[in-house]
Design an enzyme around this catalytic site. Sequence first.
Site, PDB file in Angstrom:
ATOM      1  N   GLY A 142       0.874  -1.187  -0.110  1.00  0.00           N
ATOM      2  CA  GLY A 142       0.078  -0.089  -0.097  1.00  0.00           C
ATOM      3  C   GLY A 142       0.753   1.239   0.041  1.00  0.00           C
ATOM      4  O   GLY A 142       0.217   2.415  -0.282  1.00  0.00           O
ATOM      5  N   ARG A 162       2.861  -1.829  -5.979  1.00  0.00           N
ATOM      6  CA  ARG A 162       2.969  -0.588  -6.630  1.00  0.00           C
ATOM      7  C   ARG A 162       4.490   0.289  -6.270  1.00  0.00           C
ATOM      8  O   ARG A 162       5.183   0.704  -7.273  1.00  0.00           O
ATOM      9  CB  ARG A 162       2.048   0.392  -6.270  1.00  0.00           C
ATOM     10  N   TYR A 201      -9.799   5.481 -12.001  1.00  0.00           N
ATOM     11  CA  TYR A 201      -9.414   6.078 -10.658  1.00  0.00           C
ATOM     12  C   TYR A 201      -9.397   7.448 -10.798  1.00  0.00           C
ATOM     13  O   TYR A 201      -8.713   8.037 -10.131  1.00  0.00           O
ATOM     14  CB  TYR A 201      -8.496   5.471 -10.051  1.00  0.00           C
ATOM     15  N   CYS A 221     -13.960   4.902 -28.574  1.00  0.00           N
ATOM     16  CA  CYS A 221     -15.076   5.701 -28.665  1.00  0.00           C
ATOM     17  C   CYS A 221     -15.916   5.866 -27.260  1.00  0.00           C
ATOM     18  O   CYS A 221     -17.063   5.448 -27.358  1.00  0.00           O
ATOM     19  CB  CYS A 221     -15.934   4.849 -29.797  1.00  0.00           C
ATOM     20  N   TYR A 249      -0.109  -1.840 -12.184  1.00  0.00           N
ATOM     21  CA  TYR A 249      -1.513  -1.843 -12.525  1.00  0.00           C
ATOM     22  C   TYR A 249      -1.732  -1.252 -14.293  1.00  0.00           C
ATOM     23  O   TYR A 249      -2.575  -0.307 -14.324  1.00  0.00           O
ATOM     24  CB  TYR A 249      -2.256  -1.083 -11.489  1.00  0.00           C
TER      25      TYR A 249
HETATM   26  N1  LLP Z   1      -1.593  -6.813  -0.480  1.00  0.00           N
HETATM   27  C1  LLP Z   1      -3.189  -6.838  -0.830  1.00  0.00           C
HETATM   28  C2  LLP Z   1      -3.699  -7.951   0.010  1.00  0.00           C
HETATM   29  C3  LLP Z   1      -3.518  -6.056  -1.687  1.00  0.00           C
HETATM   30  O1  LLP Z   1      -4.965  -6.307  -2.123  1.00  0.00           O
HETATM   31  C4  LLP Z   1      -2.831  -5.287  -2.424  1.00  0.00           C
HETATM   32  C5  LLP Z   1      -3.497  -4.439  -3.490  1.00  0.00           C
HETATM   33  C6  LLP Z   1      -1.510  -5.360  -2.256  1.00  0.00           C
HETATM   34  C7  LLP Z   1      -1.085  -6.105  -1.323  1.00  0.00           C
HETATM   35  C8  LLP Z   1      -0.640  -4.202  -3.071  1.00  0.00           C
HETATM   36  O2  LLP Z   1      -0.846  -3.027  -2.947  1.00  0.00           O
HETATM   37  P1  LLP Z   1       0.282  -2.038  -3.358  1.00  0.00           P
HETATM   38  O3  LLP Z   1       1.518  -2.019  -2.587  1.00  0.00           O
HETATM   39  O4  LLP Z   1       0.233  -2.114  -4.638  1.00  0.00           O
HETATM   40  O5  LLP Z   1      -0.612  -0.462  -3.022  1.00  0.00           O
HETATM   41  N2  LLP Z   1      -5.573  -1.396  -9.347  1.00  0.00           N
HETATM   42  C9  LLP Z   1      -5.438  -0.027  -8.315  1.00  0.00           C
HETATM   43  C10 LLP Z   1      -4.743  -0.745  -7.244  1.00  0.00           C
HETATM   44  C11 LLP Z   1      -5.220  -1.937  -6.382  1.00  0.00           C
HETATM   45  C12 LLP Z   1      -4.764  -2.593  -5.553  1.00  0.00           C
HETATM   46  C13 LLP Z   1      -5.429  -3.780  -4.764  1.00  0.00           C
HETATM   47  N3  LLP Z   1      -4.713  -4.413  -3.825  1.00  0.00           N
HETATM   48  C14 LLP Z   1      -4.559   0.952  -9.006  1.00  0.00           C
HETATM   49  O6  LLP Z   1      -4.547   0.875 -10.358  1.00  0.00           O
HETATM   50  O7  LLP Z   1      -4.377   1.951  -8.368  1.00  0.00           O
END
Ligand code: LLP
Length: 421
Positions: free
Chosen positions: A239, A278, A318, A346, A375
């Site tokens: 996150g 991310r 988003y 379109c 993503y």
């Molecule tokens: N762990 C779990 C249980 C998760 O659900 C997620 C992301 C992560 C780790 C990794 O999170 P990160 O470090 O990448 O923030 N498609 C969206 C983001 C969806 C994230 C879903 N879960 C976007 O493009 O912003």
Amino acid sequence: MDHFLYRDGALFAEDVAISEIAATVGTPFYVYSTATLLRHFRAFDEALAGMDHLICYAMKANSNQAVLRTLAQAGAGMDVVSQGEYLRARAAGVPGDKIVFSGVGKTEEEIRVALSGGIRQFNVESEPEMEVLNAVALELGLVAPITVRINPDVDAKTHAKIATGKSENKFGIPIARAREVYAMAAAMPGLEVIGIDVHIGSQLVDLAPFEQAYQKLAELTETLRADGHKITRLDLGGGLGIPYETGNQAPPLPADYGAMVERTLGHLGCEIEIEPGRLIAGNAGLMVSKVIYVKSGEGRDFLILDGAMNDLVRPAMYDAHHDIVAVNEPEPGVEKHLYDIVGPVCESGDTFAKQRAMPPLVAGDLVAFRSAGAYGAVMASEYNSRPLIPEVLVHGDQFAVIRARPTFDEMINRDTIPEWL
Ligand code: LLP
């Protein structure tokens, strides 16, 4: 910090000119930098060096085999959320004991495949899932190591579609019910309780919500230990946000995150897992696209690109900001022009940016979307019958296509026509 820099007026990925890749694979395409992926992984690894830890890369961010192999060779584990991700991780060479399985809807089949194939732990999200896991484990004569994902009811202060730690979200078990659920797990012979899991959301730009959640986790660890559970592992989720916009919002550094983790949880002596996606892949990738037309509209000019919302959906989905830069470096002091930057799909939602200041561009110019390594490709579709765009990995002065662009025939021939037609 990434490895996409201008050299002699042209944008490079490490030691390879973006224009050279474009000439080889055509546009649009994704390009990833090995050095940037590794740099981000190592920054986290070093930030947690004072604690026993494993970084389980959240491969939903970018699950290309070459990206997984790069990170696995550097020592990363993986966080997977489906059978497909589990199998991809294994195919990339990740051992089962470095894979954690997250997600609210693991099916019985997914559980069976991961448990029999080898798994570090399941992060269980509900009582019914726990029952299925126990039943599958008993049937296979195995014991499933588990954590329970706790919903700490913390506001992650991020986009509503990617916040997961509030009580109204579908994720985890309310912290108030944790003792009851752990007691239930302890009574199931197919399960071995080893820890607690939490993940409160994505693209967090402040440490405070993490700290709030981890403090609750620390208290819960003591409570559950007093109840007789062996809590030896804490999975802190992912996150941590990245800077999407130059000059705006500097998210916390991995080192500050690491210090906060040590401060809130270090005294418990647990093994720490984190699941960043991310932060590892985001700034390690660009999407490169070509200007097809410059169109003058009513009071505004449109840059119409050959990339579209089906290739990079984050702005449409988003309202996400991606910096967009010209691949030919603008002359110093050049007067910027405001454009709406759009794709050919379109619908008006196929807009990447409105009134974005760019150097003057003409048809044929290349632009690069920054921070598109996470993503991006994984969320692409073939909407408007636009084939998935290729992915390229750069390593020093070498580059390789790591997923080829399908031909139109390949795309069309995935459909089959029933015999009655
Ligand atoms: N762990 C779990 C249980 C998760 O659900 C997620 C992301 C992560 C780790 C990794 O999170 P990160 O470090 O990448 O923030 N498609 C969206 C983001 C969806 C994230 C879903 N879960 C976007 O493009 O912003």
